[in-house]
Design an enzyme around this catalytic site. Sequence first.
Site, PDB file in Angstrom:
ATOM      1  NE  ARG A   1     -34.014 -52.411  14.720  1.00  0.00           N
ATOM      2  CZ  ARG A   1     -33.503 -53.303  15.578  1.00  0.00           C
ATOM      3  NH1 ARG A   1     -34.230 -54.329  16.002  1.00  0.00           N
ATOM      4  NH2 ARG A   1     -32.275 -53.186  16.021  1.00  0.00           N
ATOM      5  NE  ARG A   2     -31.636 -54.376  12.283  1.00  0.00           N
ATOM      6  CZ  ARG A   2     -32.656 -55.188  12.572  1.00  0.00           C
ATOM      7  NH1 ARG A   2     -33.717 -55.240  11.782  1.00  0.00           N
ATOM      8  NH2 ARG A   2     -32.608 -55.943  13.645  1.00  0.00           N
TER       9      ARG A   2
ATOM     10  CG  HIS B   1     -33.209 -61.488  26.296  1.00  0.00           C
ATOM     11  ND1 HIS B   1     -33.817 -60.260  26.186  1.00  0.00           N
ATOM     12  CD2 HIS B   1     -33.233 -61.798  27.604  1.00  0.00           C
ATOM     13  CE1 HIS B   1     -34.222 -59.863  27.380  1.00  0.00           C
ATOM     14  NE2 HIS B   1     -33.880 -60.787  28.257  1.00  0.00           N
TER      15      HIS B   1
ATOM     16  CE1 TYR C   1     -32.983 -57.969  31.978  1.00  0.00           C
ATOM     17  CE2 TYR C   1     -32.864 -59.825  30.471  1.00  0.00           C
ATOM     18  CZ  TYR C   1     -33.600 -58.828  31.083  1.00  0.00           C
ATOM     19  OH  TYR C   1     -34.915 -58.674  30.794  1.00  0.00           O
TER      20      TYR C   1
ATOM     21  CG  HIS D   1     -37.042 -51.337  24.163  1.00  0.00           C
ATOM     22  ND1 HIS D   1     -37.382 -51.311  25.488  1.00  0.00           N
ATOM     23  CD2 HIS D   1     -36.322 -52.484  23.981  1.00  0.00           C
ATOM     24  CE1 HIS D   1     -36.897 -52.395  26.083  1.00  0.00           C
ATOM     25  NE2 HIS D   1     -36.232 -53.120  25.196  1.00  0.00           N
ATOM     26  CG  PHE D   2     -31.982 -50.567  21.380  1.00  0.00           C
ATOM     27  CD1 PHE D   2     -30.984 -49.671  21.081  1.00  0.00           C
ATOM     28  CD2 PHE D   2     -32.507 -51.337  20.354  1.00  0.00           C
ATOM     29  CE1 PHE D   2     -30.529 -49.513  19.782  1.00  0.00           C
ATOM     30  CE2 PHE D   2     -32.061 -51.191  19.044  1.00  0.00           C
ATOM     31  CZ  PHE D   2     -31.075 -50.272  18.761  1.00  0.00           C
ATOM     32  CG  HIS D   3     -31.302 -45.156  21.397  1.00  0.00           C
ATOM     33  ND1 HIS D   3     -31.568 -46.029  20.368  1.00  0.00           N
ATOM     34  CD2 HIS D   3     -30.071 -44.631  21.124  1.00  0.00           C
ATOM     35  CE1 HIS D   3     -30.561 -46.023  19.520  1.00  0.00           C
ATOM     36  NE2 HIS D   3     -29.634 -45.182  19.942  1.00  0.00           N
TER      37      HIS D   3
END
Length: 550
Positions: free
Chosen positions: A440-441, A226, A230, A377-379
């Site tokens: 996903r994956r 996580h 950041y 989300h993470f793209h």
Amino acid sequence: MTAQTYSLSPKEKSFVSWHLLVAMVALALGTLFGPLQAFEHAGLNLYPFLQPLIKSYYQGLTLHGVLNALVWTTFFITGFLTFNVIYGLKRPLRYPTLNQVGFWLMIVGLVMAAIPILLNKASVLYTFYPPMKAHWAYYVGLTLVVVGSWVEGYGFYFTYAAWRKENPGERTPFIAFASVLTMVLWQIATLGVAVEMLTMLIPWSLGLIETVDPQLARTYFWFTGHPLVYFWLLPAYISWYAMLPKQVGGKMFSDSLARLAFWLFLLLSVPLGFHHQYVDPGVPAGWKFVHAVLTFSVFFPSLLTAFTVIASLEYGARKNGGTGLFRWVLALPWRDPSVAAQLLAGLLFFFGGIGGLANAAYNVNLELHNTTFVPGHFHLTVATGVTLTFMGVSYWLVPYLTGKKLWKPDLARWQAWLWFIGMIIFSNAMHVLGILGAPRRTPLGDAPYVPAEWNSRLLQVGIGGGILFISAILYFAVMIGTAFSKVKVEKEVEVPVAEALQPVSQTPAWLDRWAPWVYAALALIVIAYGPQLYEQIRNISLTSPGFRVW
Ligand code: HAS
Ligand code: CU
């Protein structure tokens, strides 16, 4: 503050450039696989044509994740932070050899990890969850990359300490402060994965122990996984807070708020990892709740950021004649590719952040976990908020480092817009597919269970991926064009560092004091992770042998 006069020496410039070069080579290779996956979703599977070089979708996905999420980011970030420490403190590194040793350790680690991936002996994705078992060189290589980055970090600390001695009582210049803080955050965060590697994965892959505890391994992993996000994000925030305002002709709205946001990230980034483990049976519901609450509190420094950065932008735009409630946005220098890339990155990051809040809600997560919503989300976050910002930064930093004019700024501007447009199409479709239940994956193009209602979205994934691919090509064309250009800059590129609206000397001293914040961060980790780590380690259950599922 006076005009920036400090300049990096040619050696320092070349040291930073090496980081960026490795980062960009990784990105160039890693992004190649993005469109392959996206096209596969759209029903055009190109993987068979890559035989025998790339054996499977999962080998490609591992390359994509490791090269983009781990290598591009870590190398760009260590390079950018090195630049910020030197330029921010206006002094050379205290022990440049130490930083060089760190960098070369990272390179050795990278090569070590790359070989088994390329040989299809480590197709375990960038999260390398056991009981999937990779070749030992993959684990040792990744560990060396992290250790190398630590060593570079020690180099920052020595440099900072030397500066402090020379400048007692002065406020640490923001870009240097924020860079050192990012490194401290990283060094605390990576303790989780270090323990995972040293006590489980490396001995296991070497055959010293037969079995592992997958639950404990996941807990260690997300302890790091996580705050890793950041570590990616904060360097982009450094640019948004301190550099972008200057690029738009404005000032940093508040030096104090900026520092407060960074301290809050240090305080709150680590003890949230269980929001990646809401579905893990081995973590009690009460601790998931604690981490959920903390996850919503780390939303706060990002809100501070949105407020402060947009206020800085508005200040600059109004100075340039911008008016109206929102029309001032048009007065921002959109023609500057570095500015356009970062503004567009910020716009999409906003939506990525909101999607993060959806993930963070326990009941919603049960619906979204392991669906394409998560890569959607993470793209928007790491692959746009962060990556497009880094691309924007490189549009001034590479000319600064090489002394060459940016090659074809128009192409660079197109690059930023195409990334923006491609990513909207790609990630919107991924989010919707996730809500519809698409895993996903998974190579969805081959899956027999795909309902008709997914088809148009799967096609959009492919179209978005194609546009992103074109954008990536433009990026590398501009970078290569700049590096090999014969056109030198007339005078050294000015490093965009914004003044604060109020003098930095007015920033309260408690916002420049390390001990209370670092101790508080460690204490919060002990509270939020201690009891569960104790329980899980006490009940360690080394039961699982390794599997090669690819
Ligand atoms: Fe996340 C999963 C929750 C932020 C990356 N996240 C992931 C994964 C990655 C990732 C890689 O709670 C997948 C891991 C895997 O492989 O399994 N995430 C959050 C939350 C936030 C968040 C609450 N994520 C990030 C950032 C990332 C990142 C940042 C990378 C850099 N995420 C989750 C959860 C999961 C998760 C669950 C697990 C899902 C599952 O089930 O597997 C928050 O920190 C976000 C707060 C941010 C905001 C946005 C503020 C807006 C700003 C923009 C200002 C605008 C400007 C532009 C400057 C609310 C700051 C102005 C422009 C003009 C023109 C005016
Ligand atoms: Cu997270």
